[in-house]
Design an enzyme around this catalytic site. Sequence first.
Site, PDB file in Angstrom:
ATOM      1  N   HIS A  72     -25.821 -99.099 -14.864  1.00 43.63           N
ATOM      2  CA  HIS A  72     -25.044 -98.047 -15.520  1.00 43.63           C
ATOM      3  C   HIS A  72     -23.569 -98.220 -15.198  1.00 43.63           C
ATOM      4  CE1 HIS A  72     -28.512 -94.941 -16.156  1.00 43.63           C
ATOM      5  NE2 HIS A  72     -28.794 -96.139 -16.629  1.00 43.63           N
ATOM      6  N   TYR A 205     -24.963 -84.988 -15.837  1.00 42.11           N
ATOM      7  CA  TYR A 205     -24.929 -83.880 -14.876  1.00 42.11           C
ATOM      8  C   TYR A 205     -24.386 -82.658 -15.615  1.00 42.11           C
ATOM      9  CZ  TYR A 205     -25.494 -87.212 -11.000  1.00 42.11           C
ATOM     10  OH  TYR A 205     -25.967 -88.175 -10.133  1.00 42.11           O
ATOM     11  N   PRO A 295     -29.753 -84.370  -3.230  1.00 34.29           N
ATOM     12  CA  PRO A 295     -29.819 -85.529  -4.134  1.00 34.29           C
ATOM     13  C   PRO A 295     -28.718 -85.592  -5.176  1.00 34.29           C
ATOM     14  CG  PRO A 295     -31.476 -83.891  -4.728  1.00 34.29           C
ATOM     15  CD  PRO A 295     -30.861 -83.431  -3.445  1.00 34.29           C
ATOM     16  N   LYS A 299     -27.243 -90.351  -2.607  1.00 33.13           N
ATOM     17  CA  LYS A 299     -26.859 -91.127  -1.434  1.00 33.13           C
ATOM     18  C   LYS A 299     -27.990 -91.419  -0.456  1.00 33.13           C
ATOM     19  CE  LYS A 299     -22.773 -91.660  -2.727  1.00 33.13           C
ATOM     20  NZ  LYS A 299     -22.740 -92.876  -3.520  1.00 33.13           N
TER      21      LYS A 299
END
Length: 394
Positions: A72, A205, A295, A299
């Site tokens: 991505h 998001y 989450p 990481k």
Amino acid sequence: MRTQIGIIGAGPAGLLLSHLLHLAGIDSVVLEARSRAYVEERVRAGLLEQGSVDTLTEAGVADRLHRQGLAHHGIELRFDGAGHRIPLTDLTGKVVTIYGQQEVVKDLIAARLAAGTRSGNPAILFEVSDVAVHDVTTDNPRISFTHDGVAQVLDCAFIGGCDGFHGICRGAIPEAIIRVYDRIYPFAWLGILSHSRPVSEELIYARHQDGFALATMRSESVTRLYLQCAPDENLDEWPDSRIWEELHKRLGCGDELQQGKIFQKGVTAMRSYVVEPMRHGRLFLAGDAAHIVPPTGAKGMNLAIADIRVLARGLERFFARNDASLLEQYSEICLRRIWKGQRFSWWMTSMLHRFDGEDRFEHRVQVAELDYVSTSRAAMTTLAENYVGLPYEV
């Protein structure tokens, strides 16, 4: 049994440590409480930083990752009904890769079992029980355990505590020594896996007045989707129809969101957790045994891989030169990166989620923050640098 490094836990941290040590000519045995089938099928995080991909590639265990992983070059922040792309590669020259944690585990298990050990010990023992560590502050630590109904002891020079948040290794550090930093968030993620085409080629998001949503994927035909929910959410109250309705509302993707068969459903708690130090004598904690991140920042597995890079090199230096200097700095080096990862994960979580009791002022501040991040190149670069992974320390 005797080996150079005893490793507890066959997750990404423990398996990668064992593999890197093998490449350096150092013998190890991995002890795992669960079965091989369980650890290979356990669905966890699925986003790898550029540095994590490079580490696995250099270790020779990334052939399948490069064939099947989805690279991505950006992510989308969606708020107030509009999407705003953050061009990760344009800003940093790096990419992130979607490749499930269970796939990393499969690759590492296959590599370890194929290579074996120089001592003739099993490389990995699955389904062990009654695991305990002993004499970790001496030069001869031991791990006691039971396997196939037989009580055994593994003598070693060092112990890698890679047994996760609920493992036994962290508890072996005396309370008088250990410092715990903990934050539990007042929300969780309801996550699903669906047989459907991902809504977008990149992650979305979404900040919505009714709560956060995330659209990601596991492959070109399997979608991973999340909704902010209560930590004690009752899944019986979330039939598939309600989940899809809420996802359509929060993501605002229209017909791009395909409704496929949901074949997995669960609730993920949100927590920030760090212990210091990550070393006690010859016991070293790594991965979830030492730190947990929400989450949102993707990481968790990446921080575990970063821990193992430092620990493996420290052990290699010790056995090659009798030089313990890097091992003595292990906690200090790892914690610098861990706290930066915690800061980023906390910031992303705080910016994108709806908090209980949030008033209109807080909502407007969050929207203003998202607006700034999505329009300022400097702010976008800050997000992108952290998202793709900060440089490793030399």
